[in-house]
Design an enzyme around this catalytic site. Structure first.
Site, mmCIF file in Angstrom:
data_model
loop_
_atom_site.group_PDB
_atom_site.id
_atom_site.type_symbol
_atom_site.label_atom_id
_atom_site.label_comp_id
_atom_site.label_asym_id
_atom_site.label_seq_id
_atom_site.Cartn_x
_atom_site.Cartn_y
_atom_site.Cartn_z
ATOM 1 N N GLY A 10 0.333 5.152 76.331
ATOM 2 C CA GLY A 10 1.828 5.160 76.214
ATOM 3 C C GLY A 10 2.692 4.261 77.286
ATOM 4 O O GLY A 10 2.239 4.493 78.409
ATOM 5 N N THR A 125 1.977 7.348 83.854
ATOM 6 C CA THR A 125 2.310 8.115 82.733
ATOM 7 C C THR A 125 3.481 8.976 83.038
ATOM 8 O O THR A 125 3.830 9.220 84.181
ATOM 9 C CB THR A 125 1.288 9.239 82.505
ATOM 10 O OG1 THR A 125 1.823 10.238 81.676
ATOM 11 C CG2 THR A 125 0.500 9.805 83.671
ATOM 12 N N ILE A 126 4.542 9.230 81.999
ATOM 13 C CA ILE A 126 5.638 9.668 82.032
ATOM 14 C C ILE A 126 5.236 11.142 82.476
ATOM 15 O O ILE A 126 6.059 12.174 82.762
ATOM 16 C CB ILE A 126 6.831 9.306 80.902
ATOM 17 C CG1 ILE A 126 6.255 10.281 79.656
ATOM 18 C CG2 ILE A 126 7.088 7.939 80.903
ATOM 19 C CD1 ILE A 126 7.221 10.446 78.569
ATOM 20 N N ASP A 127 4.147 11.685 81.879
ATOM 21 C CA ASP A 127 3.805 13.263 81.914
ATOM 22 C C ASP A 127 3.388 13.636 83.340
ATOM 23 O O ASP A 127 3.403 14.765 83.468
ATOM 24 C CB ASP A 127 2.479 13.568 80.898
ATOM 25 C CG ASP A 127 2.801 13.160 79.559
ATOM 26 O OD1 ASP A 127 4.002 13.067 79.137
ATOM 27 O OD2 ASP A 127 1.877 13.172 78.732
ATOM 28 N N GLY A 170 5.103 16.010 76.698
ATOM 29 C CA GLY A 170 4.120 16.826 77.643
ATOM 30 C C GLY A 170 3.419 17.725 76.847
ATOM 31 O O GLY A 170 3.511 18.553 76.388
ATOM 32 N N HIS A 273 10.688 9.481 71.939
ATOM 33 C CA HIS A 273 10.165 8.395 72.791
ATOM 34 C C HIS A 273 11.535 7.663 73.257
ATOM 35 O O HIS A 273 11.445 6.669 74.427
ATOM 36 C CB HIS A 273 9.759 7.353 71.765
ATOM 37 C CG HIS A 273 8.290 7.765 71.278
ATOM 38 N ND1 HIS A 273 8.278 8.560 70.222
ATOM 39 C CD2 HIS A 273 7.176 7.357 71.694
ATOM 40 C CE1 HIS A 273 6.927 8.718 69.876
ATOM 41 N NE2 HIS A 273 6.265 7.978 70.816
ATOM 42 N N GLN A 275 12.639 9.085 75.690
ATOM 43 C CA GLN A 275 12.034 9.438 77.242
ATOM 44 C C GLN A 275 11.442 8.245 77.875
ATOM 45 O O GLN A 275 11.207 8.330 79.121
ATOM 46 C CB GLN A 275 11.406 10.921 77.192
ATOM 47 C CG GLN A 275 12.154 12.042 76.820
ATOM 48 C CD GLN A 275 11.172 13.132 76.414
ATOM 49 O OE1 GLN A 275 10.826 13.898 77.237
ATOM 50 N NE2 GLN A 275 10.986 13.112 75.227
ATOM 51 N N ARG A 276 10.744 7.522 77.101
ATOM 52 C CA ARG A 276 9.792 6.599 77.389
ATOM 53 C C ARG A 276 10.424 5.030 77.460
ATOM 54 O O ARG A 276 9.819 4.164 78.134
ATOM 55 C CB ARG A 276 8.348 6.361 76.689
ATOM 56 C CG ARG A 276 7.586 7.580 76.760
ATOM 57 C CD ARG A 276 6.193 7.252 76.620
ATOM 58 N NE ARG A 276 5.757 6.233 75.576
ATOM 59 C CZ ARG A 276 5.031 6.493 74.813
ATOM 60 N NH1 ARG A 276 4.450 7.760 74.702
ATOM 61 N NH2 ARG A 276 4.673 5.664 73.793
#
Ligand code: F6P
Length: 343
Positions: A10, A125-127, A170, A273, A275-276
């Site tokens: 992602g 990773t945004i996670d 998440g 998305h 958030q990304r």
């Protein structure tokens, strides 16, 4: 040296900052040549590559996404995929590869290193769920977006006396929900690490109502599970090349249950998305830049099979296998901070 760069998995804000730093330092200090591998591992399988010079990286620092494109392609799941990856490295004269990605991309990088490739990893990773590093770039931007969204939902929730359920990303780790939820003053945060009881959430909302708080903000990570339901809530049954299901639905499920059991008008917002996307925060631009600088230095130090990592305030390097072995999840002690503000 002739070096390939790829971005996989992602996308996330800050990828271009990493690419820019690698290419800037590589050309200026080491007279390196760079080849951009397009769309993650797919570019090495299909030989989709393009030279990257200083002109290509000019002005990309504030841009979200990745100038190299990305995909969730797994060479180990494609017939002769790994052979084709090695063939492209050879035919393009690549002496080293820098792979920027999360658990899946770096998992492939680790296997390719064991198979003989000179490869360096950069954690993305945004996670924020990669082990061995305190933070991955992209996470700060994502939590900033979630915080701002919760702030906005607060005012409308309060005006209408509604319960707002906010679903955030998440899969297996609740870092975005926890940090975004604490920063946004959520009344309850539900994450994959700790299965929850719908009844407890309903009771929490009812207690708030009894205290005259007719509105509530509930933040739920997409991978959070109610205690009595074994399966993740999914959009459909399909799996990606790394075996992940498409998560989604927990927010809707929860909103319906809350409305039914509390009588409070309830709305669900899935930030998805959003958030990304968009421009990275200053923190992610700088973190990405520091990772990129370390990655190109590691190539010239011959530190292959390793990943740049943030530990405390220092950028260090750790074995790729340490980063991809187990996911970094939210621990009980950290979550206790969030729980102080529940209800
Ligand atoms: O990259 C990680 C992530 O953002 C997860 O949080 C989320 O579950 C997933 O990607 C979404 O993937 P896709 O972009 O394929 O829908």
């Amino acid at each position: 040296m002739r070096i390939g760069i790829l971005t996989g998995g992602g996308d996330c804000p800050g990828l271009n900052a990493v690419i820019r730093a690698i290419v800037r330092k590589g050309i200026d200090r080491f007279s390196d040549e760079f080849l951009g591998i397009m769309n993650g591992w797919a570019g090495l399988i299909d030989k989709s590559v393009k030279p990257i010079g200083k002109d290509h990286i000019s002005g990309i620092l504030p841009k979200g996404g990745t100038i190299l494109g990305t995909s969730r392609t797994n060479p180990y799941k494609i017939d002769k995929g790994v052979d084709r990856v090695f063939e492209t490295m050879k035919s393009e004269g690549l002496e080293a590869l820098i792979a920027i990605g999360g658990e899946d991309t770096l998992g492939v990088a680790n296997k390719l290193h064991k198979a003989g490739m000179s490869i360096i990893g950069v954690p993305k990773t945004i996670d924020n769920d990669l082990s061995g590093t305190d933070y991955t770039f992209g996470f700060d931007t994502a939590t900033q977006i979630v915080t701002e969204a919760i702030d906005r939902l607060h005012t409308t929730a309060e005006s209408h006396n509604r319960v707002m359920v906010v679903e955030v990303m998440g899969r297996h780790s609740g870092w975005i929900a926890t940090i975004g939820g604490i920063a946004g003053g959520a009344d309850c945060i539900l994450i994959p690490e700790f299965p929850f009881s719908v009844e407890d959430v309903v009771e929490l909302i009812k207690k708030r109502q009894a205290r005259g708080r007719a509105y509530s903000i509930i933040v739920v990570a997409e991978g959070a599970k109610p205690k009595d339901i074994e399966q993740y809530m999914t959009k459909d049954k399909s799996l990606d090349a790394f075996g992940h299901v498409k998560l989604g639905g927990i927010g809707d499920f929860l909103a319906k249950e809350i409305e039914k059991r509390t009588g409070a008008e309830t709305r669900m917002t899935n930030l998805g998305h959003v958030q990304r996307g968009g421009t990275p925060t200053a923190y992610d631009r700088v973190l990405g830049t520091r990772y990129g600088i370390r990655a190109i230095d590691m190539v010239h130090e011959g530190k292959f099979g390793r990943m740049a990592a943030l530990q405390g305030n220092k950028i260090v390097d750790i074995p790729l296998s340490d980063a991809v072995g187990t996911l970094k999840t939210v621990d009980k002690e950290f979550f206790e901070v969030a729980k102080v503000f529940f209800g």
